[in-house]
Design an enzyme around this catalytic site. Structure first.
Site, PDB file in Angstrom:
ATOM      1  N   CYS A 131       0.732  -1.408  -0.045  1.00 35.64           N
ATOM      2  CA  CYS A 131      -0.119  -0.007   0.024  1.00 35.64           C
ATOM      3  C   CYS A 131       1.015   1.200  -0.001  1.00 35.64           C
ATOM      4  O   CYS A 131       1.156   1.605   0.959  1.00 35.64           O
ATOM      5  CB  CYS A 131      -0.947  -0.051   1.184  1.00 35.64           C
ATOM      6  SG  CYS A 131      -1.951   1.455   1.192  1.00 35.64           S
ATOM      7  N   CYS A 134      -0.210   4.133   2.393  1.00 31.14           N
ATOM      8  CA  CYS A 134       0.219   3.903   3.777  1.00 31.14           C
ATOM      9  C   CYS A 134       1.435   4.014   4.030  1.00 31.14           C
ATOM     10  O   CYS A 134       2.158   4.558   5.040  1.00 31.14           O
ATOM     11  CB  CYS A 134      -0.382   2.604   4.178  1.00 31.14           C
ATOM     12  SG  CYS A 134      -2.068   2.442   3.946  1.00 31.14           S
TER      13      CYS A 134
END
Length: 172
Positions: A131, A134
């Site tokens: 991700c 993130c």
């Protein structure tokens, strides 16, 4: 089961993985809590029960109950957030970025350990789960918290080694 017993289960073609596993326990660039919390969070993120059991056992007497819970919580919370935010990032329709996530994330605000440690574990799990949003978010918090590029790289190295150990066991 510990790292040593885990290494004994590695196939011959994973000799480098064995050597890398040997090196993570001896790393001195991170605190003991950071290091063993990384092992736990990353092991859970691999979704491999052998890796998970071995590294939780390795960390069991080195982490407080609160730190063990926080490391498990980092893996769990990132399991949710990484799916959601990876979708937001990758979707062609950018409208999703303006919508509220509507995901409960209270644990992140009070994980029971130092924020930097929790963010480090979350970063490593986010790397395993792929991700980018993130990764960028956690890396920024870590830099604000005083972590060096080398320490952050070490966390990602732990994630890479632990993930490769899971793959090696599955490939055997």
């Amino acid at each position: 089961m510990t790292i040593d017993s885990l290494k004994s289960q590695m196939p011959e073609f994973a000799k480098d993985v064995k050597l890398n596993l040997s090196n993570i326990a001896g790393d001195e660039s991170l605190s003991e809590q950071q290091k063993y919390g990384l092992m736990v969070a990353c092991a859970i993120a691999t979704r491999n029960p052998v890796i998970r059991e071995a590294l939780i056992a390795e960390a069991d007497d080195k982490l407080s109950a609160e730190a063990m819970t926080a490391a498990k919580g980092a893996a769990t919370m990132m399991g949710m957030n990484n799916v959601y935010y990876r979708f937001v990032h990758l979707a062609s329709n950018k409208e999703y970025a303006s919508l509220q996530a509507k995901l409960r994330m209270n644990f992140i605000g009070r994980p029971g350990v130092d924020k930097v440690d929790f963010e480090l574990w979350s970063l490593a799990v986010s790397a395993i789960n792929g991700c980018g949003m993130c990764i960028d978010s956690h890396e920024a918090v870590l830099r604000q918290g005083g972590m060096t590029s080398e320490q952050i790289q070490t966390a990602i190295r732990f994630a890479a080694i632990i993930q490769s150990a899971a793959i090696a066991l599955e490939a055997a």
